[in-house]
Design a protein around this motif. Structure first.
Motif, PDB file in Angstrom:
ATOM      1  N   ASN A  38       0.814  -1.218   0.000  1.00  0.00           N
ATOM      2  CA  ASN A  38       0.000   0.000   0.000  1.00  0.00           C
ATOM      3  C   ASN A  38       0.847   1.267   0.000  1.00  0.00           C
ATOM      4  O   ASN A  38       0.419   2.306  -0.486  1.00  0.00           O
ATOM      5  CB  ASN A  38      -0.948  -0.004   1.196  1.00  0.00           C
ATOM      6  CG  ASN A  38      -2.086  -0.999   1.023  1.00  0.00           C
ATOM      7  OD1 ASN A  38      -2.340  -1.506  -0.068  1.00  0.00           O
ATOM      8  ND2 ASN A  38      -2.771  -1.296   2.121  1.00  0.00           N
ATOM      9  N   ALA A  39       2.041   1.172   0.541  1.00  0.00           N
ATOM     10  CA  ALA A  39       2.923   2.346   0.565  1.00  0.00           C
ATOM     11  C   ALA A  39       3.401   2.713  -0.839  1.00  0.00           C
ATOM     12  O   ALA A  39       3.697   3.883  -1.121  1.00  0.00           O
ATOM     13  CB  ALA A  39       4.123   2.089   1.470  1.00  0.00           C
ATOM     14  N   LYS A  40       3.452   1.708  -1.721  1.00  0.00           N
ATOM     15  CA  LYS A  40       3.926   1.939  -3.087  1.00  0.00           C
ATOM     16  C   LYS A  40       2.800   1.865  -4.106  1.00  0.00           C
ATOM     17  O   LYS A  40       3.052   1.916  -5.313  1.00  0.00           O
ATOM     18  CB  LYS A  40       5.013   0.928  -3.448  1.00  0.00           C
ATOM     19  CG  LYS A  40       6.269   1.062  -2.596  1.00  0.00           C
ATOM     20  CD  LYS A  40       7.342   0.082  -3.037  1.00  0.00           C
ATOM     21  CE  LYS A  40       8.618   0.259  -2.213  1.00  0.00           C
ATOM     22  NZ  LYS A  40       9.681  -0.695  -2.612  1.00  0.00           N
ATOM     23  N   ASN A  41       1.562   1.719  -3.615  1.00  0.00           N
ATOM     24  CA  ASN A  41       0.403   1.629  -4.516  1.00  0.00           C
ATOM     25  C   ASN A  41       0.588   0.566  -5.594  1.00  0.00           C
ATOM     26  O   ASN A  41       0.291   0.783  -6.779  1.00  0.00           O
ATOM     27  CB  ASN A  41       0.130   2.987  -5.182  1.00  0.00           C
ATOM     28  CG  ASN A  41      -0.408   4.023  -4.222  1.00  0.00           C
ATOM     29  OD1 ASN A  41      -0.614   3.745  -3.040  1.00  0.00           O
ATOM     30  ND2 ASN A  41      -0.610   5.220  -4.706  1.00  0.00           N
ATOM     31  N   THR A  42       1.089  -0.580  -5.176  1.00  0.00           N
ATOM     32  CA  THR A  42       1.435  -1.622  -6.139  1.00  0.00           C
ATOM     33  C   THR A  42       0.909  -2.976  -5.676  1.00  0.00           C
ATOM     34  O   THR A  42       0.950  -3.293  -4.478  1.00  0.00           O
ATOM     35  CB  THR A  42       2.958  -1.694  -6.334  1.00  0.00           C
ATOM     36  OG1 THR A  42       3.434  -0.415  -6.780  1.00  0.00           O
ATOM     37  CG2 THR A  42       3.339  -2.738  -7.376  1.00  0.00           C
ATOM     38  N   VAL A  43       0.432  -3.748  -6.636  1.00  0.00           N
ATOM     39  CA  VAL A  43       0.018  -5.123  -6.379  1.00  0.00           C
ATOM     40  C   VAL A  43       0.898  -6.031  -7.237  1.00  0.00           C
ATOM     41  O   VAL A  43       1.298  -5.665  -8.348  1.00  0.00           O
ATOM     42  CB  VAL A  43      -1.479  -5.337  -6.682  1.00  0.00           C
ATOM     43  CG1 VAL A  43      -1.805  -5.056  -8.140  1.00  0.00           C
ATOM     44  CG2 VAL A  43      -1.925  -6.732  -6.281  1.00  0.00           C
ATOM     45  N   PHE A  44       1.202  -7.201  -6.684  1.00  0.00           N
ATOM     46  CA  PHE A  44       2.110  -8.141  -7.346  1.00  0.00           C
ATOM     47  C   PHE A  44       1.418  -9.486  -7.563  1.00  0.00           C
ATOM     48  O   PHE A  44       0.493  -9.846  -6.842  1.00  0.00           O
ATOM     49  CB  PHE A  44       3.363  -8.359  -6.492  1.00  0.00           C
ATOM     50  CG  PHE A  44       4.088  -7.101  -6.133  1.00  0.00           C
ATOM     51  CD1 PHE A  44       3.870  -6.493  -4.897  1.00  0.00           C
ATOM     52  CD2 PHE A  44       4.994  -6.520  -6.997  1.00  0.00           C
ATOM     53  CE1 PHE A  44       4.528  -5.332  -4.556  1.00  0.00           C
ATOM     54  CE2 PHE A  44       5.672  -5.358  -6.668  1.00  0.00           C
ATOM     55  CZ  PHE A  44       5.428  -4.756  -5.440  1.00  0.00           C
ATOM     56  N   LEU A  45       1.918 -10.214  -8.532  1.00  0.00           N
ATOM     57  CA  LEU A  45       1.502 -11.601  -8.720  1.00  0.00           C
ATOM     58  C   LEU A  45       2.758 -12.424  -8.972  1.00  0.00           C
ATOM     59  O   LEU A  45       3.377 -12.317 -10.032  1.00  0.00           O
ATOM     60  CB  LEU A  45       0.527 -11.761  -9.885  1.00  0.00           C
ATOM     61  CG  LEU A  45      -0.054 -13.165 -10.048  1.00  0.00           C
ATOM     62  CD1 LEU A  45      -0.970 -13.500  -8.866  1.00  0.00           C
ATOM     63  CD2 LEU A  45      -0.811 -13.302 -11.367  1.00  0.00           C
ATOM     64  N   GLN A  46       3.139 -13.212  -7.989  1.00  0.00           N
ATOM     65  CA  GLN A  46       4.267 -14.121  -8.126  1.00  0.00           C
ATOM     66  C   GLN A  46       3.749 -15.425  -8.708  1.00  0.00           C
ATOM     67  O   GLN A  46       2.881 -16.065  -8.109  1.00  0.00           O
ATOM     68  CB  GLN A  46       4.939 -14.366  -6.778  1.00  0.00           C
ATOM     69  CG  GLN A  46       6.102 -15.343  -6.833  1.00  0.00           C
ATOM     70  CD  GLN A  46       7.274 -14.807  -7.624  1.00  0.00           C
ATOM     71  OE1 GLN A  46       7.654 -13.657  -7.489  1.00  0.00           O
ATOM     72  NE2 GLN A  46       7.867 -15.654  -8.472  1.00  0.00           N
ATOM     73  N   MET A  47       4.276 -15.790  -9.850  1.00  0.00           N
ATOM     74  CA  MET A  47       3.802 -16.983 -10.546  1.00  0.00           C
ATOM     75  C   MET A  47       4.941 -17.990 -10.639  1.00  0.00           C
ATOM     76  O   MET A  47       5.968 -17.719 -11.257  1.00  0.00           O
ATOM     77  CB  MET A  47       3.318 -16.618 -11.947  1.00  0.00           C
ATOM     78  CG  MET A  47       2.240 -15.547 -11.953  1.00  0.00           C
ATOM     79  SD  MET A  47       1.543 -15.236 -13.589  1.00  0.00           S
ATOM     80  CE  MET A  47       2.974 -14.575 -14.430  1.00  0.00           C
ATOM     81  N   ASN A  48       4.756 -19.132 -10.006  1.00  0.00           N
ATOM     82  CA  ASN A  48       5.753 -20.204 -10.010  1.00  0.00           C
ATOM     83  C   ASN A  48       5.190 -21.439 -10.707  1.00  0.00           C
ATOM     84  O   ASN A  48       3.976 -21.561 -10.897  1.00  0.00           O
ATOM     85  CB  ASN A  48       6.164 -20.551  -8.588  1.00  0.00           C
ATOM     86  CG  ASN A  48       6.788 -19.393  -7.841  1.00  0.00           C
ATOM     87  OD1 ASN A  48       7.459 -18.541  -8.432  1.00  0.00           O
ATOM     88  ND2 ASN A  48       6.565 -19.339  -6.544  1.00  0.00           N
TER      89      ASN A  48
END
Length: 120
Positions: free
Chosen positions: A73-83
């Motif tokens: 939330n501090a960087k306004n970013t969402v991630f998707l780690q795909m393995n």
């Protein structure tokens, strides 16, 4: 002006990994549920993973144990780690921001998509 900008897609071999990012601007990021969708050629767009404002997550059955959604939330970013990527994970991946309105409807914003291709 609301912008969702995805990055991190590309070509990867089966069994490999990728990490997608989605940077949001123009919204109060912390009050939006964030999600990743994907669309394979000739198929409808499908929900892959959701992270809610309280940090809880939900994944589609096809990616459980392989994909992890997270947010900063501090960087306004969402991630998707795909393995452990499979050929059937190929598609355009879209970032979604959703705000639940009191009326029961929702306010939705979408990114432009990033291509993920899993192939040897």
């Amino acid at each position: 002006q609301v912008q969702l900008v995805e990055s991190g897609g590309g070509l990867v071999q089966p069994g490999g990994s990728l990490r997608l990012s989605c940077a949001a601007s123009g919204i109060v990021f912390s009050v939006y549920d964030m999600a990743w969708y994907r669309q394979a050629p000739g198929r409808e767009r499908e929900l892959v993973a959701t992270i809610f404002i309280d940090g809880s997550t939900d994944n589609a059955g096809s990616v459980k144990g392989r994909f992890t959604i997270s947010r900063d939330n501090a960087k306004n970013t969402v991630f998707l780690q795909m393995n452990s990527l499979k050929s059937e994970d190929t598609g355009v991946y879209y970032c979604n921001a959703r705000y639940a309105l009191r009326s029961g409807k929702s306010l939705d914003f979408w990114g432009q998509g990033t291509q993920v291709t899993v192939s040897s």
